[in-house]
Scaffold this active site. Sequence first.
Site, mmCIF file in Angstrom:
data_model
loop_
_atom_site.group_PDB
_atom_site.id
_atom_site.type_symbol
_atom_site.label_atom_id
_atom_site.label_comp_id
_atom_site.label_asym_id
_atom_site.label_seq_id
_atom_site.Cartn_x
_atom_site.Cartn_y
_atom_site.Cartn_z
ATOM 1 C CB ALA A 122 -0.898 0.015 1.236
ATOM 2 C CB CYS A 123 1.992 3.715 -1.958
ATOM 3 S SG CYS A 123 0.984 4.048 -3.419
#
Length: 107
Positions: free
Chosen positions: A8-9
């Site tokens: 995830a970013c």
Amino acid sequence: MKILGVTACPSGVAHTYMAAEALSKAAKKRGHSIKVETQGSIGIENTIRAEEVVDADIIILTKDMAIKNKERFAGKPIINVGVGDVVRKADIIVAKAEEVIAQRVQK
């Protein structure tokens, strides 16, 4: 070795998926099975199931933002890395996972 990963970013777009692809390629190249869940802007994809967690040897999580449902990995060895590091250094991260598992086996 069975590896699970969650990427995830902050923006939930490119790096989330680039990291998942890099991690998958690096693990497969070294002969490991892997499943990577992405938590991107369109939600959670490729969701990791409870039975997969039970069978996993190690979990690799990106740490740039909170991972949803992280508690499902309790009791498993976890490596937390930056999403950018996964994109650029996936081979090194998989090697580190091998090291962690080897150390646990020796104990």
